[in-house]
Design an enzyme around this catalytic site. Sequence first.
Site, PDB file in Angstrom:
ATOM      1  CB  SER A 183       7.751  47.255  49.388  1.00 56.45           C
ATOM      2  OG  SER A 183       7.174  48.496  49.114  1.00 56.45           O
TER       3      SER A 183
ATOM      4  CE1 TYR B 132       8.092  46.384  43.318  1.00 55.01           C
ATOM      5  CE2 TYR B 132       7.763  47.250  45.530  1.00 55.01           C
ATOM      6  CZ  TYR B 132       8.494  47.197  44.369  1.00 55.01           C
ATOM      7  OH  TYR B 132       9.647  47.967  44.248  1.00 55.01           O
TER       8      TYR B 132
HETATM    9  N1  NAP Z   1       9.971  53.813  41.762  1.00 53.57           N
HETATM   10  C1  NAP Z   1       9.876  53.490  43.039  1.00 53.57           C
HETATM   11  O1  NAP Z   1       9.113  54.116  43.801  1.00 53.57           O
HETATM   12  C2  NAP Z   1      10.706  52.379  43.597  1.00 53.57           C
HETATM   13  C3  NAP Z   1      10.813  52.269  44.996  1.00 53.57           C
HETATM   14  C4  NAP Z   1      11.611  51.277  45.551  1.00 53.57           C
HETATM   15  C5  NAP Z   1      12.289  50.410  44.732  1.00 53.57           C
HETATM   16  N2  NAP Z   1      12.182  50.527  43.384  1.00 53.57           N
HETATM   17  C6  NAP Z   1      12.954  49.581  42.564  1.00 53.57           C
HETATM   18  O2  NAP Z   1      13.854  50.302  41.751  1.00 53.57           O
HETATM   19  C7  NAP Z   1      14.144  49.541  40.575  1.00 53.57           C
HETATM   20  C8  NAP Z   1      14.005  50.434  39.355  1.00 53.57           C
HETATM   21  O3  NAP Z   1      12.660  50.877  39.262  1.00 53.57           O
HETATM   22  P1  NAP Z   1      12.261  52.265  38.590  1.00 53.57           P
HETATM   23  O4  NAP Z   1      11.349  52.933  39.538  1.00 53.57           O
HETATM   24  O5  NAP Z   1      13.474  52.973  38.109  1.00 53.57           O
HETATM   25  O6  NAP Z   1      11.377  51.724  37.366  1.00 53.57           O
HETATM   26  P2  NAP Z   1      11.264  52.195  35.837  1.00 53.57           P
HETATM   27  O7  NAP Z   1      11.435  53.657  35.708  1.00 53.57           O
HETATM   28  O8  NAP Z   1      10.009  51.575  35.343  1.00 53.57           O
HETATM   29  O9  NAP Z   1      12.521  51.472  35.142  1.00 53.57           O
HETATM   30  C9  NAP Z   1      12.602  50.079  35.118  1.00 53.57           C
HETATM   31  C10 NAP Z   1      13.727  49.637  34.211  1.00 53.57           C
HETATM   32  O10 NAP Z   1      13.724  48.195  34.174  1.00 53.57           O
HETATM   33  C11 NAP Z   1      13.632  47.767  32.816  1.00 53.57           C
HETATM   34  N3  NAP Z   1      12.927  46.488  32.786  1.00 53.57           N
HETATM   35  C12 NAP Z   1      11.645  46.211  33.101  1.00 53.57           C
HETATM   36  N4  NAP Z   1      11.388  44.907  32.933  1.00 53.57           N
HETATM   37  C13 NAP Z   1      12.538  44.341  32.498  1.00 53.57           C
HETATM   38  C14 NAP Z   1      12.917  43.027  32.128  1.00 53.57           C
HETATM   39  N5  NAP Z   1      12.048  42.004  32.162  1.00 53.57           N
HETATM   40  N6  NAP Z   1      14.186  42.804  31.718  1.00 53.57           N
HETATM   41  C15 NAP Z   1      15.074  43.835  31.652  1.00 53.57           C
HETATM   42  N7  NAP Z   1      14.782  45.092  31.993  1.00 53.57           N
HETATM   43  C16 NAP Z   1      13.524  45.347  32.398  1.00 53.57           C
HETATM   44  C17 NAP Z   1      12.936  48.907  32.089  1.00 53.57           C
HETATM   45  O11 NAP Z   1      13.236  48.938  30.715  1.00 53.57           O
HETATM   46  P3  NAP Z   1      12.256  48.284  29.609  1.00 53.57           P
HETATM   47  O12 NAP Z   1      10.854  48.524  30.063  1.00 53.57           O
HETATM   48  O13 NAP Z   1      12.615  48.969  28.360  1.00 53.57           O
HETATM   49  O14 NAP Z   1      12.634  46.831  29.590  1.00 53.57           O
HETATM   50  C18 NAP Z   1      13.571  50.102  32.785  1.00 53.57           C
HETATM   51  O15 NAP Z   1      14.846  50.381  32.237  1.00 53.57           O
HETATM   52  C19 NAP Z   1      13.170  48.354  40.590  1.00 53.57           C
HETATM   53  O16 NAP Z   1      13.839  47.194  41.064  1.00 53.57           O
HETATM   54  C20 NAP Z   1      12.107  48.773  41.584  1.00 53.57           C
HETATM   55  O17 NAP Z   1      11.488  47.670  42.224  1.00 53.57           O
HETATM   56  C21 NAP Z   1      11.412  51.488  42.786  1.00 53.57           C
END
Ligand code: NAP
Length: 221
Positions: free
Chosen positions: A131, A142
């Site tokens: 994105s 986002y």
């Molecule tokens: N899932 C997708 O489709 C996708 C696609 C492209 C890129 N991404 C990117 O991949 C990365 C990881 O995403 P994910 O999909 O693995 O999400 P996820 O499963 O929701 O995990 C997010 C992690 O970030 C932590 N987090 C959230 N807010 C935080 C804060 N303010 N300070 C510290 N830690 C925080 C959460 O822990 P707590 O909630 O316990 O703090 C959790 O460990 C992100 O940067 C996302 O933008 C995701």
Amino acid sequence: MELKDKIVVITGGTKGLGKALALEFEQSGAKVIVSSRQGNDTENYIKADVRNENEVQSLAKTVIDKYGRIDIWINNAGIWLPHAPVEEIDMKRVHDMVEVNLFGTMYGAKAAIIQMRKQNFGTIINILSTSALEGRAGISGYGASKFAAMGFTQAIRKEVEEAGIKVVSIYPGGMQTNFFDEKQPANYQKYMDPQEVASKIVQNLQKDIPEEELIIKRPTA
Ligand SMILES: NC(=O)c1ccc[n+]([C@@H]2O[C@H](COP(=O)([O-])OP(=O)(O)OC[C@H]3O[C@@H](n4cnc5c(N)ncnc54)[C@H](OP(=O)(O)O)[C@@H]3O)[C@@H](O)[C@H]2O)c1
């Protein structure tokens, strides 16, 4: 790069991609320290809300005090908002998302670079998104946070390359994670397993010359 005994910090390393990365690095013999908003302040799991620069600096300090260096710092923590046209967006929530996705990445990179400049080595990995590569309807907030994080990442790469510090951008496509707990996108079942994505990120790092801009799209069938 040989990953055995490397000191690796992963923000948001308790769920989804961050957790999968922690597992991959541990399997390669690295020492992994994860953070999240919760944290339990044990040896390997430290509370650090990436919206708070002091907490991010304190995370870096804890790791440096214990291990004396940071080899790899991964800015992974991120949040998401369900699809909505811009006129329906709650801008307070967008503001919070930018605090996490952009400022969290900036605070993390800053803390890591301060230490890595002293070491004259280190690798920063910023988890962006596909994105960040094209504007997509329904996720303007986002997308804006990730475009901005991409611009930041490309700029710091040029600032630190003379100091022996590498900066790697990762652009994953959709993954099945807790990201979408509030509302799953319609085609969620086609999203990637985060473990496969984590494996590709680690394999890239193990190359003699890792790609600085790695796009990991989900296969189109
Ligand atoms: N899932 C997708 O489709 C996708 C696609 C492209 C890129 N991404 C990117 O991949 C990365 C990881 O995403 P994910 O999909 O693995 O999400 P996820 O499963 O929701 O995990 C997010 C992690 O970030 C932590 N987090 C959230 N807010 C935080 C804060 N303010 N300070 C510290 N830690 C925080 C959460 O822990 P707590 O909630 O316990 O703090 C959790 O460990 C992100 O940067 C996302 O933008 C995701």
